[in-house]
Design a protein around this motif. Structure first.
Motif, PDB file in Angstrom:
ATOM      1  N   THR A  14      -4.520  -9.877   3.396  1.00  0.00           N
ATOM      2  CA  THR A  14      -5.923  -9.541   3.119  1.00  0.00           C
ATOM      3  C   THR A  14      -6.262  -8.094   3.472  1.00  0.00           C
ATOM      4  N   MET A  15      -5.317  -7.360   3.996  1.00  0.00           N
ATOM      5  CA  MET A  15      -5.584  -5.993   4.449  1.00  0.00           C
ATOM      6  C   MET A  15      -5.777  -5.053   3.252  1.00  0.00           C
ATOM      7  N   PRO A  16      -6.506  -3.947   3.467  1.00  0.00           N
ATOM      8  CA  PRO A  16      -6.770  -3.010   2.367  1.00  0.00           C
ATOM      9  C   PRO A  16      -5.498  -2.520   1.678  1.00  0.00           C
ATOM     10  N   ARG A  17      -5.485  -2.638   0.378  1.00  0.00           N
ATOM     11  CA  ARG A  17      -4.441  -2.169  -0.531  1.00  0.00           C
ATOM     12  C   ARG A  17      -3.123  -2.940  -0.424  1.00  0.00           C
ATOM     13  N   GLN A  18      -3.050  -3.982   0.418  1.00  0.00           N
ATOM     14  CA  GLN A  18      -1.792  -4.695   0.599  1.00  0.00           C
ATOM     15  C   GLN A  18      -1.325  -5.355  -0.702  1.00  0.00           C
ATOM     16  N   ALA A  19      -2.211  -6.052  -1.397  1.00  0.00           N
ATOM     17  CA  ALA A  19      -1.827  -6.701  -2.660  1.00  0.00           C
ATOM     18  C   ALA A  19      -1.410  -5.654  -3.692  1.00  0.00           C
ATOM     19  N   GLU A  20      -2.114  -4.536  -3.708  1.00  0.00           N
ATOM     20  CA  GLU A  20      -1.762  -3.439  -4.627  1.00  0.00           C
ATOM     21  C   GLU A  20      -0.364  -2.896  -4.306  1.00  0.00           C
ATOM     22  N   TRP A  21      -0.070  -2.721  -3.014  1.00  0.00           N
ATOM     23  CA  TRP A  21       1.246  -2.239  -2.581  1.00  0.00           C
ATOM     24  C   TRP A  21       2.340  -3.214  -2.987  1.00  0.00           C
ATOM     25  N   GLU A  22       2.124  -4.502  -2.741  1.00  0.00           N
ATOM     26  CA  GLU A  22       3.132  -5.511  -3.069  1.00  0.00           C
ATOM     27  C   GLU A  22       3.435  -5.515  -4.569  1.00  0.00           C
ATOM     28  N   ALA A  23       2.409  -5.388  -5.398  1.00  0.00           N
ATOM     29  CA  ALA A  23       2.617  -5.331  -6.854  1.00  0.00           C
ATOM     30  C   ALA A  23       3.350  -4.050  -7.232  1.00  0.00           C
ATOM     31  N   PHE A  24       3.015  -2.952  -6.571  1.00  0.00           N
ATOM     32  CA  PHE A  24       3.635  -1.651  -6.851  1.00  0.00           C
ATOM     33  C   PHE A  24       5.135  -1.670  -6.559  1.00  0.00           C
ATOM     34  N   VAL A  25       5.522  -2.172  -5.377  1.00  0.00           N
ATOM     35  CA  VAL A  25       6.941  -2.165  -5.025  1.00  0.00           C
ATOM     36  C   VAL A  25       7.713  -3.314  -5.671  1.00  0.00           C
ATOM     37  N   ALA A  26       7.015  -4.339  -6.138  1.00  0.00           N
ATOM     38  CA  ALA A  26       7.689  -5.488  -6.762  1.00  0.00           C
ATOM     39  C   ALA A  26       8.517  -5.070  -7.964  1.00  0.00           C
ATOM     40  N   LYS A  27       8.054  -4.073  -8.709  1.00  0.00           N
ATOM     41  CA  LYS A  27       8.807  -3.632  -9.892  1.00  0.00           C
ATOM     42  C   LYS A  27      10.139  -2.985  -9.499  1.00  0.00           C
ATOM     43  N   LEU A  28      10.224  -2.462  -8.294  1.00  0.00           N
ATOM     44  CA  LEU A  28      11.467  -1.874  -7.791  1.00  0.00           C
ATOM     45  C   LEU A  28      12.330  -2.923  -7.112  1.00  0.00           C
ATOM     46  N   GLN A  29      11.684  -3.949  -6.599  1.00  0.00           N
ATOM     47  CA  GLN A  29      12.376  -5.016  -5.895  1.00  0.00           C
ATOM     48  C   GLN A  29      12.855  -6.111  -6.847  1.00  0.00           C
ATOM     49  N   GLY A  30      12.300  -6.166  -8.017  1.00  0.00           N
ATOM     50  CA  GLY A  30      12.649  -7.244  -8.930  1.00  0.00           C
ATOM     51  C   GLY A  30      11.996  -8.554  -8.543  1.00  0.00           C
ATOM     52  N   CYS A  31      10.797  -8.469  -7.972  1.00  0.00           N
ATOM     53  CA  CYS A  31      10.076  -9.651  -7.494  1.00  0.00           C
ATOM     54  C   CYS A  31       8.837  -9.894  -8.348  1.00  0.00           C
TER      55      CYS A  31
END
Length: 113
Positions: free
Chosen positions: A76-93
């Motif tokens: 729920t922290m600020p920008r956390q969901a945005e960060w997870e979506a951003f790095v997911a494309k590099l992680q393959g998640c």
């Protein structure tokens, strides 16, 4: 005394994406809100190691740390969901996955007393 958690995750097998992942985890390009959120949930230290496409993350917390409660709060922290979506494309998640859904907890099988 502190608790230590060790987790693993694989990046996409693409040198350009790995370079990009490294870039966004550097002090120069990191998202301050993400580091602040990690600290706000009670994590004392976090390190990520890389070998090829394999990442290993070591997380140190106080003894009374509740992993699930902290991960629920972190989501729920600020920008956390945005960060997870951003790095997911590099992680393959899955871009909707939370950090604790991507990173797999490792089991300690050896300890030098």
């Amino acid at each position: 005394m502190a608790k230590r958690y060790v987790q693993t995750l694989d990046l996409r097998d693409d040198p350009d994406m790995i370079r990009e992942y490294r870039k966004w985890h550097s002090k120069e390009f990191h998202w301050k809100e993400i580091r602040d959120g990690i600290k706000a949930v009670g994590i004392l230290e976090m390190e990520i190691y890389i070998l090829g496409t394999r990442l290993v993350m070591i997380v140190e917390t106080p003894d009374d740390f509740d992993w699930k409660a902290a991960m629920d709060k972190l989501a729920t922290m600020p920008r956390q969901a945005e960060w997870e979506a951003f790095v997911a494309k590099l992680q393959g998640c899955n871009p909707d996955a939370r950090s604790d859904e991507k990173w797999q907890m490792m089991e300690r099988m050896f300890y030098l007393y």
